[in-house]
Motif scaffolding. Structure first.
Motif, PDB file in Angstrom:
ATOM      1  N   MET A 101      37.594  44.024  23.759  1.00  0.00           N
ATOM      2  CA  MET A 101      38.467  44.638  24.662  1.00  0.00           C
ATOM      3  C   MET A 101      39.577  44.048  24.245  1.00  0.00           C
ATOM      4  SD  MET A 101      38.278  44.852  28.805  1.00  0.00           S
ATOM      5  CE  MET A 101      39.155  43.295  29.376  1.00  0.00           C
ATOM      6  N   GLU A 102      40.964  44.757  24.320  1.00  0.00           N
ATOM      7  CA  GLU A 102      42.238  44.464  23.764  1.00  0.00           C
ATOM      8  C   GLU A 102      42.921  44.299  25.226  1.00  0.00           C
ATOM      9  OE1 GLU A 102      45.535  46.054  21.165  1.00  0.00           O
ATOM     10  OE2 GLU A 102      43.471  46.300  20.538  1.00  0.00           O
ATOM     11  N   ILE A 103      43.584  43.212  25.256  1.00  0.00           N
ATOM     12  CA  ILE A 103      44.420  42.997  26.666  1.00  0.00           C
ATOM     13  C   ILE A 103      45.930  42.532  26.201  1.00  0.00           C
ATOM     14  CG2 ILE A 103      42.498  41.935  27.880  1.00  0.00           C
ATOM     15  CD1 ILE A 103      44.057  39.204  27.265  1.00  0.00           C
ATOM     16  N   ASP A 104      46.912  42.952  27.088  1.00  0.00           N
ATOM     17  CA  ASP A 104      48.195  42.644  26.826  1.00  0.00           C
ATOM     18  C   ASP A 104      48.431  41.142  27.328  1.00  0.00           C
ATOM     19  OD1 ASP A 104      50.895  43.138  26.437  1.00  0.00           O
ATOM     20  OD2 ASP A 104      51.221  43.850  28.716  1.00  0.00           O
ATOM     21  N   ILE A 105      48.847  40.495  26.343  1.00  0.00           N
ATOM     22  CA  ILE A 105      49.026  38.818  26.359  1.00  0.00           C
ATOM     23  C   ILE A 105      50.127  38.500  27.497  1.00  0.00           C
ATOM     24  CG2 ILE A 105      50.568  38.465  24.530  1.00  0.00           C
ATOM     25  CD1 ILE A 105      47.703  36.279  25.487  1.00  0.00           C
ATOM     26  N   LEU A 106      51.010  39.500  27.740  1.00  0.00           N
ATOM     27  CA  LEU A 106      52.272  39.061  28.842  1.00  0.00           C
ATOM     28  C   LEU A 106      51.471  39.199  30.161  1.00  0.00           C
ATOM     29  CD1 LEU A 106      54.929  38.215  29.139  1.00  0.00           C
ATOM     30  CD2 LEU A 106      55.679  40.639  28.979  1.00  0.00           C
ATOM     31  N   ASP A 107      50.702  40.349  30.321  1.00  0.00           N
ATOM     32  CA  ASP A 107      50.307  40.675  31.637  1.00  0.00           C
ATOM     33  C   ASP A 107      49.173  39.537  31.987  1.00  0.00           C
ATOM     34  OD1 ASP A 107      51.625  42.849  32.229  1.00  0.00           O
ATOM     35  OD2 ASP A 107      50.079  44.309  31.459  1.00  0.00           O
ATOM     36  N   PHE A 108      48.435  38.966  30.894  1.00  0.00           N
ATOM     37  CA  PHE A 108      47.338  38.085  31.016  1.00  0.00           C
ATOM     38  C   PHE A 108      48.039  36.558  31.431  1.00  0.00           C
ATOM     39  CE2 PHE A 108      45.085  34.311  29.199  1.00  0.00           C
ATOM     40  CZ  PHE A 108      44.095  34.514  29.846  1.00  0.00           C
ATOM     41  N   VAL A 109      49.149  36.310  30.785  1.00  0.00           N
ATOM     42  CA  VAL A 109      49.973  35.173  31.041  1.00  0.00           C
ATOM     43  C   VAL A 109      50.574  35.223  32.469  1.00  0.00           C
ATOM     44  CG1 VAL A 109      51.909  33.683  30.410  1.00  0.00           C
ATOM     45  CG2 VAL A 109      50.258  34.430  28.696  1.00  0.00           C
ATOM     46  N   GLU A 110      51.015  36.339  32.968  1.00  0.00           N
ATOM     47  CA  GLU A 110      51.618  36.511  34.107  1.00  0.00           C
ATOM     48  C   GLU A 110      50.493  36.459  35.380  1.00  0.00           C
ATOM     49  OE1 GLU A 110      53.328  40.369  33.927  1.00  0.00           O
ATOM     50  OE2 GLU A 110      55.381  39.299  33.329  1.00  0.00           O
ATOM     51  N   GLN A 111      49.491  36.996  35.129  1.00  0.00           N
ATOM     52  CA  GLN A 111      48.182  36.763  35.908  1.00  0.00           C
ATOM     53  C   GLN A 111      47.614  35.362  36.165  1.00  0.00           C
ATOM     54  OE1 GLN A 111      45.360  39.864  34.558  1.00  0.00           O
ATOM     55  NE2 GLN A 111      45.649  40.917  36.273  1.00  0.00           N
ATOM     56  N   CYS A 112      47.732  34.651  34.798  1.00  0.00           N
ATOM     57  CA  CYS A 112      47.298  33.249  35.138  1.00  0.00           C
ATOM     58  C   CYS A 112      48.185  32.514  35.611  1.00  0.00           C
ATOM     59  CB  CYS A 112      47.337  32.741  33.507  1.00  0.00           C
ATOM     60  SG  CYS A 112      45.638  33.199  32.523  1.00  0.00           S
ATOM     61  N   ARG A 113      49.524  32.864  35.314  1.00  0.00           N
ATOM     62  CA  ARG A 113      50.515  32.001  36.039  1.00  0.00           C
ATOM     63  C   ARG A 113      50.386  32.186  37.497  1.00  0.00           C
ATOM     64  NH1 ARG A 113      56.112  34.799  36.106  1.00  0.00           N
ATOM     65  NH2 ARG A 113      54.786  36.047  37.487  1.00  0.00           N
ATOM     66  N   ASP A 114      49.875  33.587  38.175  1.00  0.00           N
ATOM     67  CA  ASP A 114      50.137  33.413  39.559  1.00  0.00           C
ATOM     68  C   ASP A 114      48.974  32.924  40.179  1.00  0.00           C
ATOM     69  OD1 ASP A 114      52.107  35.110  39.382  1.00  0.00           O
ATOM     70  OD2 ASP A 114      51.300  36.965  39.387  1.00  0.00           O
ATOM     71  N   LEU A 115      47.861  32.986  39.438  1.00  0.00           N
ATOM     72  CA  LEU A 115      46.234  32.485  39.738  1.00  0.00           C
ATOM     73  C   LEU A 115      46.641  30.888  39.917  1.00  0.00           C
ATOM     74  CD1 LEU A 115      43.857  34.786  38.108  1.00  0.00           C
ATOM     75  CD2 LEU A 115      44.332  34.379  40.610  1.00  0.00           C
ATOM     76  N   ALA A 116      46.999  30.359  38.786  1.00  0.00           N
ATOM     77  CA  ALA A 116      47.128  29.027  38.640  1.00  0.00           C
ATOM     78  C   ALA A 116      48.031  28.358  39.793  1.00  0.00           C
ATOM     79  CB  ALA A 116      47.737  28.423  37.266  1.00  0.00           C
ATOM     80  N   LYS A 117      49.332  29.185  40.231  1.00  0.00           N
ATOM     81  CA  LYS A 117      50.035  28.691  41.259  1.00  0.00           C
ATOM     82  C   LYS A 117      49.257  28.560  42.562  1.00  0.00           C
ATOM     83  CE  LYS A 117      54.745  29.159  39.641  1.00  0.00           C
ATOM     84  NZ  LYS A 117      55.924  30.054  39.770  1.00  0.00           N
ATOM     85  N   GLN A 118      48.541  29.769  42.986  1.00  0.00           N
ATOM     86  CA  GLN A 118      47.854  30.052  44.000  1.00  0.00           C
ATOM     87  C   GLN A 118      46.810  28.877  43.850  1.00  0.00           C
ATOM     88  OE1 GLN A 118      46.196  33.808  44.404  1.00  0.00           O
ATOM     89  NE2 GLN A 118      45.405  33.498  46.312  1.00  0.00           N
ATOM     90  N   ALA A 119      45.736  28.566  42.848  1.00  0.00           N
ATOM     91  CA  ALA A 119      44.837  27.665  42.998  1.00  0.00           C
ATOM     92  C   ALA A 119      45.430  26.369  43.275  1.00  0.00           C
ATOM     93  CB  ALA A 119      44.045  27.818  41.686  1.00  0.00           C
ATOM     94  N   LEU A 120      46.450  25.865  42.672  1.00  0.00           N
ATOM     95  CA  LEU A 120      47.053  24.461  42.532  1.00  0.00           C
ATOM     96  C   LEU A 120      47.662  24.276  44.011  1.00  0.00           C
ATOM     97  CD1 LEU A 120      48.165  23.919  39.165  1.00  0.00           C
ATOM     98  CD2 LEU A 120      46.279  22.933  40.185  1.00  0.00           C
ATOM     99  N   GLY A 121      48.228  25.253  44.321  1.00  0.00           N
ATOM    100  CA  GLY A 121      49.023  25.196  45.968  1.00  0.00           C
ATOM    101  C   GLY A 121      50.073  24.218  45.873  1.00  0.00           C
ATOM    102  N   LYS A 122      50.141  23.193  46.661  1.00  0.00           N
ATOM    103  CA  LYS A 122      51.234  22.404  46.729  1.00  0.00           C
ATOM    104  C   LYS A 122      51.254  21.433  45.386  1.00  0.00           C
ATOM    105  CE  LYS A 122      49.024  18.690  49.259  1.00  0.00           C
ATOM    106  NZ  LYS A 122      48.687  17.753  50.330  1.00  0.00           N
ATOM    107  N   HIS A 123      50.258  21.429  44.688  1.00  0.00           N
ATOM    108  CA  HIS A 123      50.401  20.455  43.484  1.00  0.00           C
ATOM    109  C   HIS A 123      50.844  21.255  42.303  1.00  0.00           C
ATOM    110  CE1 HIS A 123      48.332  17.506  45.742  1.00  0.00           C
ATOM    111  NE2 HIS A 123      47.517  18.368  45.955  1.00  0.00           N
ATOM    112  N   ALA A 124      51.052  22.583  42.340  1.00  0.00           N
ATOM    113  CA  ALA A 124      51.519  23.360  41.244  1.00  0.00           C
ATOM    114  C   ALA A 124      52.726  22.752  40.584  1.00  0.00           C
ATOM    115  CB  ALA A 124      51.668  24.861  41.622  1.00  0.00           C
ATOM    116  N   GLY A 125      53.749  22.450  41.143  1.00  0.00           N
ATOM    117  CA  GLY A 125      55.007  21.946  40.595  1.00  0.00           C
ATOM    118  C   GLY A 125      55.029  20.699  40.176  1.00  0.00           C
ATOM    119  N   GLU A 126      54.105  19.642  40.443  1.00  0.00           N
ATOM    120  CA  GLU A 126      53.765  18.581  40.090  1.00  0.00           C
ATOM    121  C   GLU A 126      53.459  18.243  38.727  1.00  0.00           C
ATOM    122  OE1 GLU A 126      51.183  16.522  42.504  1.00  0.00           O
ATOM    123  OE2 GLU A 126      52.154  16.942  44.557  1.00  0.00           O
ATOM    124  N   PRO A 127      54.151  17.551  37.916  1.00  0.00           N
ATOM    125  CA  PRO A 127      53.703  17.404  36.554  1.00  0.00           C
ATOM    126  C   PRO A 127      52.503  16.576  36.337  1.00  0.00           C
ATOM    127  CG  PRO A 127      56.116  16.440  36.808  1.00  0.00           C
ATOM    128  CD  PRO A 127      55.466  16.923  38.175  1.00  0.00           C
TER     129      PRO A 127
END
Length: 148
Positions: free
Chosen positions: A1-27
């Protein structure tokens, strides 16, 4: 199955920020935000790149760099990506799994399977070197099923 890598990265970004919550911006360590490290690992695994290839590929993918907020001159070194994988705690990956599982519709029916695998033969060399004993490995899977 072929995916659009840009859409994949955007979804990962949104999910990662949501999953990490307040820790998302911390290095996680160093200068990059924790969510950037998580998305880099998702990107690397989805595309099948090695740790060394990932910064080189990002160099020529301006749209992906824009989503990650990275400059062409300010890309993480491959060793930074490699070390960040070990530095990210297990709660990060669990939170990402939980958030991503919630994105899919659920049927309301689930099957639970616990299976034991005998590991004595396959890991005897490791056990001898490390001095540990691994006799069985318990694997539990939760599968969403729809009854017809």
């Amino acid at each position: 199955m072929e995916i659009d890598i840009l859409d994949f990265v955007e979804q990962c970004r949104d999910l990662a920020k949501q999953a990490l919550g307040k820790h998302a911006g911390e290095p996680a360590s160093g200068g990059f935000a924790r969510w950037v490290h998580v998305v880099l690992h998702c990107f690397r695994l989805e595309e099948g790149h090695s740790y060394r290839e990932t910064p080189n590929r990002l160099k020529y993918m301006s749209e992906v760099r824009d989503v990650l907020g990275l400059d062409r001159e300010n890309l993480p070194d491959y060793s930074t990506i490699y070390k960040s994988f070990d530095r990210l705690k297990m709660w990060v990956w669990r939170a990402l799994l939980r958030i991503s599982a919630q994105q899919h519709p659920q049927s309301g029916h689930a099957a639970l399977d616990s299976t034991f695998f005998d590991r004595r033969r396959s890991s005897s060399y490791f056990r001898q070197r490390s001095g540990n004993t691994v006799q069985t490995l318990k694997v539990t899977t939760l599968t969403d099923i729809a009854l017809v």
